[in-house]
Scaffold this motif. Structure first.
Motif, PDB file in Angstrom:
ATOM      1  N   PRO A  44      65.550  41.220  82.550  1.00  0.00           N
ATOM      2  CA  PRO A  44      65.319  41.180  81.909  1.00  0.00           C
ATOM      3  C   PRO A  44      63.397  41.218  82.496  1.00  0.00           C
ATOM      4  O   PRO A  44      63.026  41.190  83.656  1.00  0.00           O
ATOM      5  CB  PRO A  44      65.459  39.942  81.272  1.00  0.00           C
ATOM      6  N   ILE A  45      62.828  40.890  81.546  1.00  0.00           N
ATOM      7  CA  ILE A  45      61.092  40.586  81.951  1.00  0.00           C
ATOM      8  C   ILE A  45      60.947  39.241  82.082  1.00  0.00           C
ATOM      9  O   ILE A  45      62.226  38.465  81.190  1.00  0.00           O
ATOM     10  CB  ILE A  45      60.336  41.097  80.859  1.00  0.00           C
ATOM     11  N   HIS A  46      60.422  38.808  83.066  1.00  0.00           N
ATOM     12  CA  HIS A  46      60.051  37.491  83.825  1.00  0.00           C
ATOM     13  C   HIS A  46      58.857  37.482  83.485  1.00  0.00           C
ATOM     14  O   HIS A  46      57.712  38.109  83.524  1.00  0.00           O
ATOM     15  CB  HIS A  46      61.375  37.778  84.462  1.00  0.00           C
ATOM     16  N   ILE A  47      58.803  36.072  84.153  1.00  0.00           N
ATOM     17  CA  ILE A  47      57.108  35.086  84.579  1.00  0.00           C
ATOM     18  C   ILE A  47      56.382  36.211  86.003  1.00  0.00           C
ATOM     19  O   ILE A  47      55.828  35.819  85.664  1.00  0.00           O
ATOM     20  CB  ILE A  47      57.617  34.032  85.244  1.00  0.00           C
ATOM     21  N   GLY A  48      57.227  36.935  87.024  1.00  0.00           N
ATOM     22  CA  GLY A  48      56.510  37.468  87.843  1.00  0.00           C
ATOM     23  C   GLY A  48      55.726  38.034  86.784  1.00  0.00           C
ATOM     24  O   GLY A  48      54.583  38.982  87.214  1.00  0.00           O
ATOM     25  N   HIS A  49      56.302  39.349  85.841  1.00  0.00           N
ATOM     26  CA  HIS A  49      55.713  40.531  85.366  1.00  0.00           C
ATOM     27  C   HIS A  49      54.254  40.084  85.051  1.00  0.00           C
ATOM     28  O   HIS A  49      53.649  40.245  84.744  1.00  0.00           O
ATOM     29  CB  HIS A  49      56.824  41.519  84.298  1.00  0.00           C
ATOM     30  N   LEU A  50      54.768  39.130  84.354  1.00  0.00           N
ATOM     31  CA  LEU A  50      53.531  38.764  83.301  1.00  0.00           C
ATOM     32  C   LEU A  50      52.131  37.753  83.749  1.00  0.00           C
ATOM     33  O   LEU A  50      51.386  38.040  83.002  1.00  0.00           O
ATOM     34  CB  LEU A  50      53.977  37.612  82.582  1.00  0.00           C
ATOM     35  N   ALA A  51      52.849  37.071  85.185  1.00  0.00           N
ATOM     36  CA  ALA A  51      52.155  36.427  86.117  1.00  0.00           C
ATOM     37  C   ALA A  51      50.560  37.787  86.330  1.00  0.00           C
ATOM     38  O   ALA A  51      49.552  37.610  86.954  1.00  0.00           O
ATOM     39  CB  ALA A  51      52.005  35.851  87.229  1.00  0.00           C
ATOM     40  N   LEU A  52      51.824  38.837  87.252  1.00  0.00           N
ATOM     41  CA  LEU A  52      51.021  39.986  87.520  1.00  0.00           C
ATOM     42  C   LEU A  52      49.735  40.684  86.632  1.00  0.00           C
ATOM     43  O   LEU A  52      49.408  40.887  86.890  1.00  0.00           O
ATOM     44  CB  LEU A  52      51.628  40.712  88.373  1.00  0.00           C
TER      45      LEU A  52
ATOM     46  N   LEU B  50      51.632  36.970  95.584  1.00  0.00           N
ATOM     47  CA  LEU B  50      53.054  37.766  96.109  1.00  0.00           C
ATOM     48  C   LEU B  50      54.137  37.287  95.467  1.00  0.00           C
ATOM     49  O   LEU B  50      53.942  36.153  95.535  1.00  0.00           O
ATOM     50  CB  LEU B  50      53.343  37.914  97.201  1.00  0.00           C
ATOM     51  N   MET B  51      54.355  38.523  93.998  1.00  0.00           N
ATOM     52  CA  MET B  51      55.271  37.402  93.535  1.00  0.00           C
ATOM     53  C   MET B  51      56.747  37.971  93.629  1.00  0.00           C
ATOM     54  O   MET B  51      56.902  38.812  93.325  1.00  0.00           O
ATOM     55  CB  MET B  51      55.147  38.391  91.655  1.00  0.00           C
ATOM     56  N   GLU B  52      57.270  37.039  94.321  1.00  0.00           N
ATOM     57  CA  GLU B  52      58.729  37.253  94.802  1.00  0.00           C
ATOM     58  C   GLU B  52      60.302  37.317  94.438  1.00  0.00           C
ATOM     59  O   GLU B  52      60.639  36.512  94.428  1.00  0.00           O
ATOM     60  CB  GLU B  52      59.096  37.394  96.607  1.00  0.00           C
TER      61      GLU B  52
END
Length: 255
Positions: free
Chosen positions: A78-86, A219-221
């Motif tokens: 699913p979409i997650h916080i890493g996607h949104l933060a970037l 960097l959002m791993e």
């Protein structure tokens, strides 16, 4: 907006044609000693030039108004916080007016069996971005031939939204695989690319690609695979998911 672009080009061309016609007819009139008519036609050349410059200036002004729109294409599974933060960083620090989350029904480089339902992933993205005006969800690939190829998506978007400058957002891992993509040369020629860092992948951009830019995003791993696996093993990963997504993901993951 599309009609304005077309009218601007048309009027610039019409001004040139009128100027040439006035020059020819004015010359003929002067040759036959029709000085008043000839003088008026010669003066009209000046008017045509002023009109041309005015429409040219308007065209440049319209071009500057084109919205810088990031295309963030992915499975979001699913979409997650890493996607949104970037995406948030790209809007606030890279100058994008908007980021469009393009939900991919079938990435040709990934297994479709691992994907959650298309409509569910689309709904989760909408729930994740709800309330933030710079984020949009886009289902254009749902209406294109499968599997989804980025060049086809970008062409369709450019055709449907000529008032926007599209910036394709790509991770360093995909940048290394980019020569495997369909018509990747056309993407490099016709669109701007923003490459964000991924752990373990260097970003090397040849100087022959002026449309490609490395961005210094954090960097959002965090990966969707990690979230799915963690949930299936009973981990509480609620804060890795946007609040609006949690009910959707929890219900489908428990099935």
């Amino acid at each position: 907006m599309p009609n304005i672009f077309k009218n601007t080009r048309f009027m610039m061309g019409l001004s040139i044609v009128c100027g040439i016609a006035s020059l020819v007819l004015g010359g003929i009139s002067l040759y036959y000693k029709e000085y008043i008519i000839g003088g008026a036609l010669i003066f009209n050349i000046f008017i045509c030039f002023i009109n041309y410059k005015g429409w040219q200036k308007k065209g440049v002004s319209i071009n500057r108004m084109r919205l810088k729109t990031g295309i963030y294409s992915g499975s979001f599974n699913p979409i997650h916080i890493g996607h949104l933060a970037l995406a948030n960083w790209l809007c606030e620090f890279e100058g994008l007016n908007e980021v469009w989350f393009v939900v991919t029904p079938h990435n040709p480089l990934k297994k479709k069996d691992d994907l959650l339902d298309d409509s569910l992933r689309l709904e989760m993205v909408q729930a994740a971005i709800d309330g933030y005006p710079k984020f949009k969800v886009c289902d254009i690939e749902f209406h294109l031939p499968k599997p989804s190829y980025s060049i086809d998506t970008l062409r369709a978007l450019s055709s449907n939204y000529p008032d926007r400058d599209f910036y394709f957002i790509m991770g360093a891992d995909n940048w290394q695989l980019f020569p495997r993509w369909k018509e990747y040369e056309k993407i490099l020629q016709n669109y701007k690319l923003l490459i964000y860092p991924r752990l373990g992948f260097d970003i090397s951009i040849p100087t022959i690609y002026p449309n490609v830019k490395k961005v210094d995003a954090p960097l959002m791993e965090i990966s969707s695979t990690f979230i799915r696996n963690a949930y299936q093993t009973g981990k509480d990963i609620r804060f890795f998911l946007p609040e609006g997504v949690r009910p959707y993901f929890g219900s489908v993951a428990n099935q």
